[in-house]
Motif scaffolding. Sequence first.
Motif, PDB file in Angstrom:
ATOM      1  N   TYR A   1       0.819  -1.211   0.000  1.00  0.00           N
ATOM      2  CA  TYR A   1       0.000   0.000   0.000  1.00  0.00           C
ATOM      3  C   TYR A   1       0.859   1.271   0.000  1.00  0.00           C
ATOM      4  CZ  TYR A   1      -3.893  -3.066   1.312  1.00  0.00           C
ATOM      5  OH  TYR A   1      -4.839  -4.065   1.331  1.00  0.00           O
ATOM      6  N   TRP A   2       2.064   1.146  -0.546  1.00  0.00           N
ATOM      7  CA  TRP A   2       2.993   2.285  -0.494  1.00  0.00           C
ATOM      8  C   TRP A   2       2.432   3.530  -1.187  1.00  0.00           C
ATOM      9  CZ3 TRP A   2       4.691   4.628  -4.898  1.00  0.00           C
ATOM     10  CH2 TRP A   2       4.513   3.923  -6.100  1.00  0.00           C
ATOM     11  N   TYR A   3       1.706   3.279  -2.268  1.00  0.00           N
ATOM     12  CA  TYR A   3       1.160   4.418  -3.016  1.00  0.00           C
ATOM     13  C   TYR A   3       0.088   5.149  -2.207  1.00  0.00           C
ATOM     14  CZ  TYR A   3      -2.330   0.791  -3.977  1.00  0.00           C
ATOM     15  OH  TYR A   3      -3.253  -0.209  -3.847  1.00  0.00           O
ATOM     16  N   VAL A   4      -0.670   4.367  -1.395  1.00  0.00           N
ATOM     17  CA  VAL A   4      -1.683   4.992  -0.539  1.00  0.00           C
ATOM     18  C   VAL A   4      -1.007   5.814   0.561  1.00  0.00           C
ATOM     19  CG1 VAL A   4      -3.624   4.594   1.011  1.00  0.00           C
ATOM     20  CG2 VAL A   4      -3.310   3.138  -1.000  1.00  0.00           C
ATOM     21  N   LEU A   5       0.017   5.211   1.185  1.00  0.00           N
ATOM     22  CA  LEU A   5       0.733   5.912   2.264  1.00  0.00           C
ATOM     23  C   LEU A   5       1.432   7.162   1.732  1.00  0.00           C
ATOM     24  CD1 LEU A   5       2.275   2.855   4.173  1.00  0.00           C
ATOM     25  CD2 LEU A   5       0.233   4.178   4.774  1.00  0.00           C
ATOM     26  N   LEU A   6       1.999   7.042   0.525  1.00  0.00           N
ATOM     27  CA  LEU A   6       2.668   8.194  -0.075  1.00  0.00           C
ATOM     28  C   LEU A   6       1.666   9.293  -0.386  1.00  0.00           C
ATOM     29  CD1 LEU A   6       5.230   9.500  -1.166  1.00  0.00           C
ATOM     30  CD2 LEU A   6       4.776   8.362  -3.369  1.00  0.00           C
ATOM     31  N   SER A   7       0.503   8.876  -0.878  1.00  0.00           N
ATOM     32  CA  SER A   7      -0.539   9.873  -1.182  1.00  0.00           C
ATOM     33  C   SER A   7      -1.002  10.589   0.086  1.00  0.00           C
ATOM     34  CB  SER A   7      -1.731   9.202  -1.859  1.00  0.00           C
ATOM     35  OG  SER A   7      -1.341   8.595  -3.078  1.00  0.00           O
ATOM     36  N   LEU A   8      -1.163   9.813   1.167  1.00  0.00           N
ATOM     37  CA  LEU A   8      -1.556  10.422   2.436  1.00  0.00           C
ATOM     38  C   LEU A   8      -0.484  11.399   2.917  1.00  0.00           C
ATOM     39  CD1 LEU A   8      -3.058   7.362   4.378  1.00  0.00           C
ATOM     40  CD2 LEU A   8      -4.290   9.392   3.576  1.00  0.00           C
ATOM     41  N   GLY A   9       0.774  10.999   2.754  1.00  0.00           N
ATOM     42  CA  GLY A   9       1.874  11.870   3.156  1.00  0.00           C
ATOM     43  C   GLY A   9       1.875  13.168   2.367  1.00  0.00           C
ATOM     44  N   ILE A  10       1.617  13.080   1.058  1.00  0.00           N
ATOM     45  CA  ILE A  10       1.581  14.285   0.216  1.00  0.00           C
ATOM     46  C   ILE A  10       0.418  15.185   0.613  1.00  0.00           C
ATOM     47  CG2 ILE A  10       1.226  15.119  -2.134  1.00  0.00           C
ATOM     48  CD1 ILE A  10       2.716  12.604  -3.100  1.00  0.00           C
TER      49      ILE A  10
END
Length: 345
Positions: free
Chosen positions: A32-41
């Motif tokens: 789910y790295w893309y989800v976590l990265l999106s949340l971080g952004i």
Amino acid sequence: MGTVNEKFSKEEITLTEFILKIVDWIKYLGSYWYVLLSLGIVGACCGYFYSKTKHVSYLATTTFVLETSENSGVGLSQYAGLASMVGLDLGGAGGGIFQGDNIIELYKSRKMIEAALLLPCKADSNKLLIDRFLANEKDMESWRGKDPAIKDRFRDSILMESVSRINQKYLNVAKPDKKLSIIKVDVTFGDEILAKEFNEGLVKEVNEFYIKTKLKKSLNNIAILEHKTDSVKKILNGSITSIAAIIDATPNLNPTRQAQRLVPSQKSQFSVEANKAILEHLIQNLELAKLNLLKESPLIQVVDIPIYPLQSFKVSKLSYILFSFIFFVFFGIFYFFLKRIIVDA
């Protein structure tokens, strides 16, 4: 030997399983790295825009020494009985409301803060300090309406809310060292002029109230003494005038009729001597009262005052961005962690 090897084997398997579980969790969250990265952004963007709303804060500080006049009555006690004869109290300046930490509460009182807010702004004589405060508080600025002057019907509400906010967010009064008599008054606003002038105004109002209250007894004593001294002087002058008038009224008095001059003259002379003695005591007490007044002043000795430029504070935008990024990512990790536990259960 077999038992030891078996125990070691079990511990090795347990450690291996633990490492495998960690790797498994990492792979799970990594999927789910893309989800976590999106949340971080998203979090970083929120932190950036939030930092845009945060303005520079300016700190104005006044430091002063509170004098404790515990021994101010020393040397005056011997005259206390004499002073009490004319209705005076020359006792030492006890602390009253100004001893200990009570003066700190005085700085936080509604009366003092309101008085400071209603002072004219030195930088703009057309405004009061409360006008700058309301401009600093965007949600309260509309309370004034179209007219920049404070409307009477909203006056109490505005002042009450302003005092509450100042005490909660902008004013800090404390003793840096409990063993010392030094008191520090800190005022923090987003408006540098408001921070400095409100700090100075608050200290000024407290000082004046302090002096007015602390010296009230001594000033009353002096007023009473001066009034009684003037009264005795008038009586004494009248008695002296009476003696002269009696002598003038009988310039060539028959020696056999001395009673016509002697009796009235002696009565006036007795009045002169009595009032002269009273006047001496009154003047003595008047000087003592003035000495007591001098011993009670000054009452507050200011050490440091705020000067431009004031010390400023502002958290950097990068700090807001990093904190928000980490917070949102951590929130996402917690969500997926909780989701898998519920599914596995």
